[in-house]
Design an enzyme around this catalytic site. Structure first.
Site, PDB file in Angstrom:
ATOM      1  N   HIS A  12      28.694  29.281  34.976  1.00  0.00           N
ATOM      2  CA  HIS A  12      29.669  30.445  34.755  1.00  0.00           C
ATOM      3  C   HIS A  12      30.973  30.261  35.431  1.00  0.00           C
ATOM      4  CE1 HIS A  12      30.548  34.997  35.710  1.00  0.00           C
ATOM      5  NE2 HIS A  12      30.747  34.699  34.227  1.00  0.00           N
ATOM      6  N   HIS A  54      40.536  34.844  33.842  1.00  0.00           N
ATOM      7  CA  HIS A  54      39.511  36.100  33.673  1.00  0.00           C
ATOM      8  C   HIS A  54      40.105  37.415  33.614  1.00  0.00           C
ATOM      9  CE1 HIS A  54      36.817  39.418  34.192  1.00  0.00           C
ATOM     10  NE2 HIS A  54      35.902  38.776  33.605  1.00  0.00           N
TER      11      HIS A  54
END
Length: 245
Positions: A12, A54
């Site tokens: 991730h 992000h």
């Protein structure tokens, strides 16, 4: 279904929480734990550069302020994207998608690109990210998997690079998700692991879609999902789960 070419384990944002997320340093660390597939988030700068980040704002993971969509790449490239995490990563820069593509291809790694648009530029971000991915992986044996929570971003990706595989991200099974999956022409559905169970995996497979989950950091959960036939697991726990175990 066609054979699924991607590894079951994906790191991730590069290396989970062990390095500053969405940086080249994180990818290097994740690779050091044996991972050969990664997930990352891609946004656009004001002048259209596809890069990794992000959040919709810069404050949490960089030395910058405000929306990255209001900043040109030349200024974003000068930000510190590592110091927030820990001193050894101070001055780590934000990477372009171009740099991540070079790393992945040089090391034989697969990539799941989550298209993470800032509000108001969903379709454009999907178009640019897909077009760049198609250019950067032209001729590659394993293209990146493009995913997004935004149907509009996936529509843009489909229109710009229809040959690249796409996946719909779901935090919940909202009304109409299955119809949207058909309309978007995706090859996979990636859900919050809490949503995924044997019945959903069977339903997805019966429809010709692969089933992936995020973000699994518990070995018992991972073992259950693998037993149920999951196709991909995104994890932060790169030092505890996956290839190095």
């Amino acid at each position: 279904m066609k054979p699924w070419p991607y590894p079951i384990w994906l790191a991730h944002r590069g290396a989970g929480k062990l390095a500053p997320e969405n940086t080249l340093a994180a990818f290097r660390l994740g690779a050091g734990f044996g991972f050969r597939a990664f997930e990352c988030d891609v946004k656009l700068s004001r002048d259209g550069e596809a890069f990794l980040l992000h959040d919709d704002t810069l404050e949490r993971t960089t030395s910058g302020l405000g929306s990255p969509n209001n900043v040109d790449w030349a200024d974003l490239a000068r930000l510190d994207a590592g110091g927030w995490h820990s001193a050894p990563f101070a001055a780590e820069p934000l990477p372009t998608l171009t740099r991540i593509a070079a790393f992945c291809q040089a090391n034989g790694c697969a990539l799941n690109i989550e298209i993470k648009p800032c509000p108001g530029v969903e379709r454009l971000t999907g178009e640019v990210a897909a077009r760049e991915a198609a250019r950067l992986w032209a001729g590659a044996a394993l293209p990146p998997l493009l995913s997004s929570f935004s149907p509009e971003a996936l529509e843009g990706a489909r229109n710009a690079a229809p040959a690249l595989p796409r996946a719909l991200l779901l935090d919940t099974l909202w009304d109409g998700w299955a119809e949207a999956t058909v309309a978007l022409g995706v090859v996979a559905v990636i859900t919050n692991w809490r949503v995924m169970d044997a019945a959903l995996i069977e339903r997805l497979h019966a429809s010709g879609w692969r089933a992936l989950v995020y973000t699994v950091n518990d070995a018992a959960v991972a073992e259950r999902l693998i037993a149920e036939g999951i196709d991909g697991i995104i994890t932060d726990a790169v030092n505890e789960l996956g290839p190095s175990c």
